[in-house]
Design a protein around this motif. Structure first.
Motif, mmCIF file in Angstrom:
data_model
loop_
_atom_site.group_PDB
_atom_site.id
_atom_site.type_symbol
_atom_site.label_atom_id
_atom_site.label_comp_id
_atom_site.label_asym_id
_atom_site.label_seq_id
_atom_site.Cartn_x
_atom_site.Cartn_y
_atom_site.Cartn_z
ATOM 1 N N ALA A 148 0.827 -1.208 0.000
ATOM 2 C CA ALA A 148 0.000 0.000 0.000
ATOM 3 C C ALA A 148 0.860 1.256 0.000
ATOM 4 O O ALA A 148 0.536 2.251 -0.663
ATOM 5 C CB ALA A 148 -0.938 0.001 1.208
ATOM 6 N N LEU A 149 1.969 1.220 0.720
ATOM 7 C CA LEU A 149 2.864 2.382 0.760
ATOM 8 C C LEU A 149 3.510 2.640 -0.594
ATOM 9 O O LEU A 149 3.608 3.786 -1.044
ATOM 10 C CB LEU A 149 3.941 2.169 1.828
ATOM 11 C CG LEU A 149 3.457 2.283 3.278
ATOM 12 C CD1 LEU A 149 4.464 1.647 4.232
ATOM 13 C CD2 LEU A 149 3.209 3.744 3.654
ATOM 14 N N LEU A 150 3.930 1.581 -1.274
ATOM 15 C CA LEU A 150 4.545 1.793 -2.591
ATOM 16 C C LEU A 150 3.493 2.235 -3.609
ATOM 17 O O LEU A 150 3.792 3.025 -4.511
ATOM 18 C CB LEU A 150 5.296 0.550 -3.051
ATOM 19 C CG LEU A 150 4.535 -0.697 -3.500
ATOM 20 C CD1 LEU A 150 4.203 -0.670 -4.974
ATOM 21 C CD2 LEU A 150 5.360 -1.956 -3.196
ATOM 22 N N ASP A 151 2.267 1.741 -3.460
ATOM 23 C CA ASP A 151 1.183 2.204 -4.332
ATOM 24 C C ASP A 151 0.936 3.695 -4.118
ATOM 25 O O ASP A 151 0.772 4.463 -5.074
ATOM 26 C CB ASP A 151 -0.102 1.424 -4.055
ATOM 27 C CG ASP A 151 -0.020 -0.026 -4.506
ATOM 28 O OD1 ASP A 151 0.862 -0.355 -5.309
ATOM 29 O OD2 ASP A 151 -0.865 -0.837 -4.060
ATOM 30 N N ALA A 152 0.913 4.097 -2.855
ATOM 31 C CA ALA A 152 0.692 5.514 -2.531
ATOM 32 C C ALA A 152 1.815 6.383 -3.071
ATOM 33 O O ALA A 152 1.574 7.487 -3.589
ATOM 34 C CB ALA A 152 0.563 5.686 -1.020
ATOM 35 N N LEU A 153 3.054 5.911 -2.957
ATOM 36 C CA LEU A 153 4.188 6.685 -3.469
ATOM 37 C C LEU A 153 4.093 6.824 -4.985
ATOM 38 O O LEU A 153 4.347 7.906 -5.531
ATOM 39 C CB LEU A 153 5.503 6.005 -3.083
ATOM 40 C CG LEU A 153 6.774 6.756 -3.476
ATOM 41 C CD1 LEU A 153 6.862 8.107 -2.760
ATOM 42 C CD2 LEU A 153 8.019 5.912 -3.164
ATOM 43 N N ALA A 154 3.699 5.751 -5.661
ATOM 44 C CA ALA A 154 3.556 5.801 -7.117
ATOM 45 C C ALA A 154 2.490 6.814 -7.523
ATOM 46 O O ALA A 154 2.687 7.613 -8.448
ATOM 47 C CB ALA A 154 3.211 4.420 -7.658
ATOM 48 N N ILE A 155 1.365 6.813 -6.819
ATOM 49 C CA ILE A 155 0.286 7.758 -7.121
ATOM 50 C C ILE A 155 0.747 9.184 -6.860
ATOM 51 O O ILE A 155 0.537 10.096 -7.668
ATOM 52 C CB ILE A 155 -0.967 7.439 -6.284
ATOM 53 C CG1 ILE A 155 -1.556 6.075 -6.679
ATOM 54 C CG2 ILE A 155 -2.024 8.537 -6.457
ATOM 55 C CD1 ILE A 155 -2.625 5.576 -5.719
ATOM 56 N N LEU A 294 5.125 -0.917 -13.753
ATOM 57 C CA LEU A 294 6.590 -0.970 -13.613
ATOM 58 C C LEU A 294 7.081 0.040 -12.574
ATOM 59 O O LEU A 294 8.073 -0.210 -11.875
ATOM 60 C CB LEU A 294 7.260 -0.731 -14.967
ATOM 61 C CG LEU A 294 7.034 -1.828 -16.014
ATOM 62 C CD1 LEU A 294 7.756 -1.480 -17.313
ATOM 63 C CD2 LEU A 294 7.502 -3.185 -15.496
ATOM 64 N N ASP A 295 6.401 1.175 -12.465
ATOM 65 C CA ASP A 295 6.739 2.153 -11.418
ATOM 66 C C ASP A 295 6.565 1.524 -10.043
ATOM 67 O O ASP A 295 7.375 1.754 -9.136
ATOM 68 C CB ASP A 295 5.839 3.384 -11.513
ATOM 69 C CG ASP A 295 5.943 4.101 -12.835
ATOM 70 O OD1 ASP A 295 6.585 5.146 -12.893
ATOM 71 O OD2 ASP A 295 5.361 3.596 -13.828
ATOM 72 N N GLN A 296 5.497 0.741 -9.885
ATOM 73 C CA GLN A 296 5.246 0.091 -8.603
ATOM 74 C C GLN A 296 6.400 -0.834 -8.223
ATOM 75 O O GLN A 296 6.816 -0.867 -7.060
ATOM 76 C CB GLN A 296 3.937 -0.700 -8.658
ATOM 77 C CG GLN A 296 2.686 0.162 -8.718
ATOM 78 C CD GLN A 296 1.434 -0.672 -8.999
ATOM 79 O OE1 GLN A 296 1.063 -0.898 -10.147
ATOM 80 N NE2 GLN A 296 0.792 -1.133 -7.948
ATOM 81 N N VAL A 297 6.916 -1.569 -9.185
ATOM 82 C CA VAL A 297 8.032 -2.479 -8.913
ATOM 83 C C VAL A 297 9.266 -1.693 -8.475
ATOM 84 O O VAL A 297 9.921 -2.015 -7.475
ATOM 85 C CB VAL A 297 8.351 -3.339 -10.152
ATOM 86 C CG1 VAL A 297 9.582 -4.196 -9.900
ATOM 87 C CG2 VAL A 297 7.152 -4.221 -10.521
ATOM 88 N N GLU A 298 9.587 -0.627 -9.208
ATOM 89 C CA GLU A 298 10.761 0.181 -8.867
ATOM 90 C C GLU A 298 10.618 0.816 -7.493
ATOM 91 O O GLU A 298 11.543 0.762 -6.666
ATOM 92 C CB GLU A 298 10.969 1.289 -9.908
ATOM 93 C CG GLU A 298 12.157 2.180 -9.564
ATOM 94 C CD GLU A 298 12.208 3.486 -10.353
ATOM 95 O OE1 GLU A 298 13.207 4.215 -10.215
ATOM 96 O OE2 GLU A 298 11.254 3.763 -11.106
ATOM 97 N N LEU A 299 9.459 1.406 -7.221
ATOM 98 C CA LEU A 299 9.270 2.149 -5.988
ATOM 99 C C LEU A 299 9.161 1.234 -4.773
ATOM 100 O O LEU A 299 9.364 1.677 -3.643
ATOM 101 C CB LEU A 299 8.033 3.048 -6.098
ATOM 102 C CG LEU A 299 8.100 4.103 -7.208
ATOM 103 C CD1 LEU A 299 6.827 4.937 -7.240
ATOM 104 C CD2 LEU A 299 9.312 5.002 -7.041
ATOM 105 N N GLY A 300 8.858 -0.034 -5.005
ATOM 106 C CA GLY A 300 8.789 -0.971 -3.894
ATOM 107 C C GLY A 300 10.098 -1.086 -3.147
ATOM 108 O O GLY A 300 10.125 -1.179 -1.912
ATOM 109 N N VAL A 301 11.212 -1.069 -3.870
ATOM 110 C CA VAL A 301 12.524 -1.159 -3.220
ATOM 111 C C VAL A 301 12.766 0.082 -2.356
ATOM 112 O O VAL A 301 13.203 -0.019 -1.207
ATOM 113 C CB VAL A 301 13.646 -1.317 -4.267
ATOM 114 C CG1 VAL A 301 15.014 -1.359 -3.586
ATOM 115 C CG2 VAL A 301 13.429 -2.583 -5.093
ATOM 116 N N ALA A 302 12.442 1.251 -2.879
ATOM 117 C CA ALA A 302 12.660 2.500 -2.140
ATOM 118 C C ALA A 302 11.807 2.559 -0.880
ATOM 119 O O ALA A 302 12.283 2.984 0.189
ATOM 120 C CB ALA A 302 12.354 3.695 -3.045
#
Length: 325
Positions: A148-155, A294-302
């Motif tokens: 959920a956090l990585l989804d929020a960051l992507a949005i 693909l943004d979600q995958v990248e931002l998940g690590v961060a």
């Protein structure tokens, strides 16, 4: 978008077991820190020594290549010693209880434990028994907070905000811990959440979570800013929840025709893995202008780097203070 928080700011929680109960400011603290780690991960040299000498164990009782790899990469980029424990060949498989596992882990003097488990509440049980920080990487139907956090960051990075956005979460919400964590987070951040699914794939009384319920994609996606698709989790189903995958796609699979009622610049998300032709059309999933998969995958690590940083920060500061005495 806020500036990155001070590296001395302590996160007020020892564990991250779910989004429920987190305040908007605490969620923002994680997202702001993750923004900085996005930039670090795009440099030629990505590794730091922030967690040098710290030990992180990834304990996955369920398979998840994507989440486990993301947590492993996050820990290693922060300089931690990362160990992946396979339950297929461990004492757990031979009948060891979770309590026994917790005692064993305590003896190893860990700093962070990342856990995925098929049973809701299992991660909380471990967190009550171990001395280190625990991160929930998904437990049963309960929560998956870092997703959920990585989804929020992507949005937030794509649309600039979360407050006031219309987010349609579509698909197998009944079996989705991702949906629950996103509902808690989006409500906390002031978004308007819609759940779109056939009645058989919705939890009873889901309206109590503060969402609008729609059984039609035509009404559920109308004027939406974000369309978040979920896969059919057949491995968690006992019985027939939909007549057939072909019929499910006809009514609930995302294609350009259904997407027409959303806002013209609406973005598309999916936590993965995708069932192409079941909950999402391949052409839509691969639309680089609108898809953020693909943004979600990248931002998940961060995001996972930010969580590891924040949850170990108090212990690191305490150790530094002790060494200085």
């Amino acid at each position: 978008m806020s500036a990155n928080p001070s590296p001395d700011t302590v996160f007020p929680h020892r564990h991250l077991l779910g989004i429920e109960g987190l305040r908007a400011g605490e969620i923002t603290q994680i997202l702001d820190l993750a923004d900085g780690y996005v930039e670090q991960n795009r440099r030629p040299v990505k590794k730091s020594n922030l967690l040098d000498g710290r030990t992180q164990v990834n304990l996955f009782f369920e398979n998840s290549t994507r989440t486990r790899t993301s947590f492993e990469l996050a820990g290693k980029r922060l300089g931690a010693d990362v160990i992946n424990m396979s339950t297929d060949s461990s004492s757990v498989k031979k009948g060891e209880t979770l309590i026994d596992t917790a005692m064993t882990l305590n003896a190893m003097h860990l700093d962070a434990l990342v856990v995925r488990h098929a049973d809701s509440g299992a991660v909380k049980l471990l967190a009550d028994k171990v001395n280190c920080s625990v991160i929930n990487a998904g437990d049963g139907h309960h929560e998956h907070p870092t997703q959920a956090l990585l989804d929020a960051l992507a949005i937030r990075r794509r649309l600039g905000r979360l407050d006031g956005l219309i987010v349609a979460i579509c698909g197998d919400i009944l079996h989705s811990r991702v949906a629950r964590s996103n509902i808690h987070l989006l409500n906390a951040m002031g978004a308007r959440v819609r759940c779109v699914a056939p009645p058989t794939l919705l939890p009873s009384q889901i309206e109590r979570l503060g969402v609008e319920v729609h059984h039609s994609m035509k009404t559920g996606l109308r004027d939406a800013d974000v369309v978040m698709m979920l896969r059919l989790q057949t491995e968690r189903m006992s019985g027939q929840y939909v007549p057939s995958t072909r019929e499910y796609f006809y009514f609930y699979g995302l294609d350009y025709e259904k997407l027409e009622v959303a806002k013209p610049d609406a973005v598309i998300m999916h936590p993965g893995p995708m069932n192409r032709g079941v909950e999402i059309d391949s052409e839509v999933a691969d639309d680089l202008k609108r898809s953020m998969i693909l943004d979600q995958v990248e931002l998940g690590v961060a995001v996972r780097m930010a969580v590891l940083d924040l949850l170990t920060r108090e212990r690191r500061q305490s150790d530094l203070a002790g060494a200085a005495r």
